[in-house]
Motif scaffolding. Structure first.
Motif, PDB file in Angstrom:
ATOM      1  N   ASN A   4       0.862  -1.180   0.000  1.00 18.43           N
ATOM      2  CA  ASN A   4       0.000   0.000   0.000  1.00 18.43           C
ATOM      3  C   ASN A   4       0.895   1.226   0.000  1.00 18.43           C
ATOM      4  O   ASN A   4       1.484   1.573   1.023  1.00 18.43           O
ATOM      5  N   THR A   5       1.019   1.863  -1.152  1.00 18.59           N
ATOM      6  CA  THR A   5       1.961   2.971  -1.303  1.00 18.59           C
ATOM      7  C   THR A   5       1.678   4.088  -0.305  1.00 18.59           C
ATOM      8  O   THR A   5       2.596   4.722   0.218  1.00 18.59           O
ATOM      9  N   ALA A 129      15.009   0.422  12.309  1.00 21.21           N
ATOM     10  CA  ALA A 129      13.593   0.044  12.366  1.00 21.21           C
ATOM     11  C   ALA A 129      12.738   1.256  12.748  1.00 21.21           C
ATOM     12  O   ALA A 129      13.199   2.167  13.447  1.00 21.21           O
ATOM     13  N   GLY A 130      11.473   1.230  12.328  1.00 20.40           N
ATOM     14  CA  GLY A 130      10.561   2.295  12.720  1.00 20.40           C
ATOM     15  C   GLY A 130      10.362   2.348  14.219  1.00 20.40           C
ATOM     16  O   GLY A 130      10.257   3.433  14.804  1.00 20.40           O
ATOM     17  N   HIS A 131      10.317   1.169  14.867  1.00 15.87           N
ATOM     18  CA  HIS A 131      10.061   1.170  16.307  1.00 15.87           C
ATOM     19  C   HIS A 131      11.263   1.635  17.119  1.00 15.87           C
ATOM     20  O   HIS A 131      11.163   1.812  18.332  1.00 15.87           O
ATOM     21  N   GLY A 176       2.659   4.163   7.716  1.00 13.83           N
ATOM     22  CA  GLY A 176       2.261   2.792   8.005  1.00 13.83           C
ATOM     23  C   GLY A 176       2.698   2.346   9.389  1.00 13.83           C
ATOM     24  O   GLY A 176       2.021   1.545  10.038  1.00 13.83           O
ATOM     25  N   TRP A 177       3.824   2.893   9.861  1.00 13.42           N
ATOM     26  CA  TRP A 177       4.271   2.598  11.220  1.00 13.42           C
ATOM     27  C   TRP A 177       3.754   3.644  12.216  1.00 13.42           C
ATOM     28  O   TRP A 177       3.155   3.297  13.235  1.00 13.42           O
ATOM     29  N   THR A 178       3.985   4.919  11.967  1.00  9.74           N
ATOM     30  CA  THR A 178       3.673   5.935  12.977  1.00  9.74           C
ATOM     31  C   THR A 178       2.178   6.058  13.223  1.00  9.74           C
ATOM     32  O   THR A 178       1.753   6.313  14.360  1.00  9.74           O
ATOM     33  N   ASP A 186       7.685  -1.182   9.207  1.00  9.46           N
ATOM     34  CA  ASP A 186       8.492  -0.856  10.379  1.00  9.46           C
ATOM     35  C   ASP A 186       9.933  -0.538   9.962  1.00  9.46           C
ATOM     36  O   ASP A 186      10.837  -1.352  10.106  1.00  9.46           O
ATOM     37  N   TYR A 187      10.110   0.654   9.418  1.00  8.67           N
ATOM     38  CA  TYR A 187      11.458   1.091   9.059  1.00  8.67           C
ATOM     39  C   TYR A 187      11.558   2.598   9.243  1.00  8.67           C
ATOM     40  O   TYR A 187      10.542   3.311   9.284  1.00  8.67           O
ATOM     41  N   GLY A 188      12.776   3.101   9.397  1.00 10.36           N
ATOM     42  CA  GLY A 188      12.974   4.523   9.629  1.00 10.36           C
ATOM     43  C   GLY A 188      14.416   4.907   9.408  1.00 10.36           C
ATOM     44  O   GLY A 188      15.227   4.125   8.894  1.00 10.36           O
ATOM     45  N   ALA A 189      14.747   6.119   9.802  1.00  6.73           N
ATOM     46  CA  ALA A 189      16.107   6.622   9.610  1.00  6.73           C
ATOM     47  C   ALA A 189      16.453   7.626  10.694  1.00  6.73           C
ATOM     48  O   ALA A 189      15.574   8.249  11.303  1.00  6.73           O
TER      49      ALA A 189
END
Length: 302
Positions: A4-5, A129-131, A176-178, A186-189
């Motif tokens: 889901n973009t 990871a986003g978390h 999608g995560w926040t 579940d990814y981030g920077a």
């Protein structure tokens, strides 16, 4: 499950976005001799460089895994040893590629402290990871949301910090995560205020097809919470499955390694194809770098 973009919509805690330079090449310090390649496995002949070192700083010992902030005690079982524990300790952490992996000391919005792992993908950007950067559904007043700060210690070996450390309060993730807390996103920077990555080098990353991922070895180095504080551990094993959003592998991990790069080593180059985040009884898993994840990592890279 179809992607889901919209759930890949980038969000930033400080409002701003980084530019998107071209290419997916490893850092200038990241070229490695091709003779170290052995069927895609990171050869560990240069892993050991003297005795293992334990941290002596009391405030760095025994911090909990960041996954438990969002998942409670369940977080400790989200990353698993598959069969026997085949991880090996890396003490040559000042060498490439080990120095691109960073121990993360995380301070949440409520002041609580946690551990995680990140990896340099550019001069002042780390993937994770986003978390790690955004806590969901903790049930603790004042804890949920963007973390307050993260101290980044690349190539850490216990009390040794060969490249020092830098603290960031500038983070990225996706809706999608926040918003949804969906594990598939579940990814981030982490964006640093310095170009520390120019000293450490970084890993490339790529949007690979199913067949390439299935034939890859999943190399993972990170900072698990069950070992002496701040020590780096490595294992590699086969990819066992892949879908549009996740990659599954038998590589051993334990809580604290959330955010580690899952990377392949081929033709003398290392490229991340998933961000490690979860585990299970028969395999561990990471968020696949598909086209949407790749685009975000490119936009966050600086």
């Amino acid at each position: 499950m179809p992607d889901n973009t919209d759930l890949h919509t980038s969000v930033a805690n400080l409002g701003g976005e980084s530019s998107a330079p071209a290419g997916i090449e490893p850092g200038a310090l990241g070229s490695a001799p091709s003779e170290h390649v052995e069927d895609g496995l990171e050869v560990t002949s240069d892993v050991f460089d003297g005795p293992a070192i334990e941290a002596t700083l009391a405030d760095l010992d025994d911090l909990p895994d960041i996954a438990t902030a969002s998942y409670g005690e369940l977080g400790g079982s989200l990353e698993s040893i598959i069969g026997t524990d085949d991880r090996v300790q890396v003490t040559a952490t000042a060498n490439y590629p080990w120095r691109v992996h960073a121990s993360l000391l995380i301070t949440a919005a409520d002041g609580s402290r946690w551990i995680g792992t990140g990896w340099f993908l550019g001069p002042h950007t780390l993937g994770t990871a986003g978390h790690v950067v955004f806590i969901k559904n903790s049930g603790v007043p004042g804890r949920d949301g963007w973390v307050r700060s993260i101290q980044v210690i690349p190539g850490r070996n216990g009390a040794q910090q060969p490249y020092g450390s830098v603290t960031s309060n500038n983070f990225r993730s996706v809706t999608g995560w926040t918003n949804n807390g969906d594990q598939n996103y579940d990814y981030g920077a982490i964006l640093l205020p310095t170009e520390l990555g120019q000293q450490t080098g970084w890993l490339g990353f790529g949007n690979f097809d199913d067949a390439t991922i299935r034939s890859s070895v999943a190399n993972i180095a990170g900072y698990p919470g069950d070992k002496p504080a701040g020590t780096l551990w490595f294992h590699a094993s086969d990819v066992v499955d892949v879908n549009a959003l996740e990659v599954f592998y038998k590589t051993d991990t334990v809580g604290g390694q959330s955010g580690s790069a899952v990377y392949r080593y081929a033709n003398g180059q290392r490229h991340t194809f998933a961000v490690h985040a979860y585990g299970g009884a028969s395999s561990n898993s990471g968020t696949r770098i598909n086209a949407q994840v790749f685009a975000n990592l490119q936009a966050w890279k600086a």
